[in-house]
Enzyme design. Structure first.
Site, PDB file in Angstrom:
ATOM      1  N   ASP A 141      31.532  95.253 -84.563  1.00 21.71           N
ATOM      2  CA  ASP A 141      31.875  96.662 -84.694  1.00 21.71           C
ATOM      3  C   ASP A 141      33.094  96.939 -83.796  1.00 21.71           C
ATOM      4  OD1 ASP A 141      29.671  99.554 -84.711  1.00 21.71           O
ATOM      5  OD2 ASP A 141      31.847  99.413 -84.917  1.00 21.71           O
TER       6      ASP A 141
ATOM      7  N   ASP B 223      35.795  98.953 -90.196  1.00 24.77           N
ATOM      8  CA  ASP B 223      35.686  98.464 -88.812  1.00 24.77           C
ATOM      9  C   ASP B 223      34.408  97.677 -88.513  1.00 24.77           C
ATOM     10  OD1 ASP B 223      33.905 100.518 -88.956  1.00 24.77           O
ATOM     11  OD2 ASP B 223      34.564 101.547 -87.163  1.00 24.77           O
ATOM     12  N   GLU B 224      33.751  97.186 -89.531  1.00 26.85           N
ATOM     13  CA  GLU B 224      32.486  96.476 -89.330  1.00 26.85           C
ATOM     14  C   GLU B 224      32.336  95.286 -90.250  1.00 26.85           C
ATOM     15  OE1 GLU B 224      28.586  98.497 -89.395  1.00 26.85           O
ATOM     16  OE2 GLU B 224      29.793 100.301 -89.100  1.00 26.85           O
TER      17      GLU B 224
END
Length: 358
Positions: free
Chosen positions: A9, A109-110
């Site tokens: 993350d 973003d993960e």
DNA sequence: CGACGTGTAAC
DNA sequence: CCTTTTACACGTCG
């Protein structure tokens, strides 16, 4: 088969990127905004960095409220720049993918990584992989991330959330039970507001209480499938594989300048959204087209129609107009605040085995 | 079963 | 006052 899964993350990704490219805001509270364009500060907060979170500013909050919380303080408010964020995200995801047996990007973003083979079943090796990824992202992009390591995606996700920013948390199978036991159900990934409320009404507050609850009672409220899922989640059980899936639908939503029931005005907006969507659907065809309406009470409704497979968005615009016309006829008392267009039942060119492919 | 519409959840 | 995009489950209807 015992797996080792990583969840990565990127820490307050958008805000961190803006701090990197604007030295004048470094170290300050930073708030990334999505302005709806209706009035000066209408819109919501997309990301707040940790300094801004200390002021009580959180993602999802109206910009106007965030500005009140920031009153008299030196807070940077910036418009989001998704195109730029995506460019950097793509570079980072390449770094991450290199270290995985199986890679699954879940958002900008993960990502999840199955590293069972690369770590040769050793938690310690998985930790080394995580450290290597953190180091590379820091060196090549100047960003930190939080990593969770666990025996499945659910636990890995919870682990990455456990310590951030710049965290690295390992929850081995033997530690899963202890980690979940006293957790409030609302902290379990996938259990949101509504589910928490229903569980609360059943007197279930913690994961342990959920794990030992009567499935028959759960099934009355949630149905068989979801009850099983809830019981599994409460014990950190998750068999879902790490896998890169094809997108199932593509949509665009926009906010109207003012609430209206004028079909021409609304249809203009749909055409505008469709134009933006064209770039995204160059490589796919679709069978279903929908309109999405959000009325002044913020209630979302959809209308859709399935047609012959096509990749020509213009050719289905008349369909969206008639869907819209019918909707407005059936809901003549309503005015719309936002509208959207969606294509689904996607058909990918390259022959890839898909579920519906038999 | 496929199509359609809604609700929940997460980002 | 209240963004954006996606996934998935479920109920209903024909």
């Amino acid at each position: 088969m015992q797996r080792i899964i990583l969840h990565i993350d990127l820490d307050s990704f958008y805000a961190s990127l803006e701090e990197l490219r604007h030295e004048d805001i470094r170290g300050k509270p930073v708030v990334i905004c999505v302005f709806s364009g209706r009035s000066e500060d209408s819109g919501t907060v997309s990301t707040a960095n940790y300094k801004a979170r200390e002021l009580g500013i959180k993602s999802g909050m109206p910009i106007s409220l965030a500005k009140r919380l920031a009153k008299d303080k030196d807070v940077a408010f910036l418009q989001n720049d998704i195109e730029y964020y995506r460019t950097v995200s793509d570079r980072i995801m390449e770094i991450i993918e290199e270290e995985a047996d199986i890679f699954q990007q879940v958002s900008i973003d993960e990502a999840y990584l199955d590293v069972t083979k690369k770590s040769m079943d050793k938690w310690d090796n998985a930790k080394k992989i995580a450290e290597k990824i953190k180091k590379k992202i820091k060196e090549q992009e100047g960003l930190t991330c939080s990593v969770g390591i666990g025996p499945n995606k659910l636990v890995a996700k919870m682990a990455s959330k456990h310590q951030k920013p710049n965290g690295l948390t390992i929850i081995k199978d033997a530690e899963v039970k202890e980690f979940f036991e006293n957790l409030p159900v609302s902290k379990i990934h996938g259990i949101g507001e509504k589910t928490t409320k229903i569980l609360d009404e059943l007197g279930i507050k913690t994961a342990k209480e959920l794990a030992s609850s009567d499935i028959k009672i759960l099934e009355k409220k949630f149905g068989k499938n979801k009850s099983k899922l809830l019981l599994d989640k409460s014990q950190g059980i998750d068999d879902s594989p790490v896998e890169q899936k094809d997108r199932q639908q593509i949509s665009r939503l926009g906010t109207l300048k003012e609430d209206t029931d004028n079909i021409e005005v609304i249809f203009e907006k749909i055409k505008e959204l469709a134009t933006d969507m064209k770039k995204k659907i160059e490589k796919v065809s679709f069978r279903t087209v929908s309109i999405i309406t959000i009325d002044t009470a913020l209630k979302t409704q959809t209308r859709s129609e399935t047609v012959q497979v096509t990749n020509n968005l213009d050719s289905v615009l008349p369909i969206t107009k008639s869907l819209l016309e019918n909707f407005l006829k059936e809901n003549s008392e309503k005015k719309l605040r936002r509208v959207g267009i969606r294509v689904s039942n996607l058909v990918y060119k390259k022959e890839q085995k898909t579920i519906g492919d038999f």
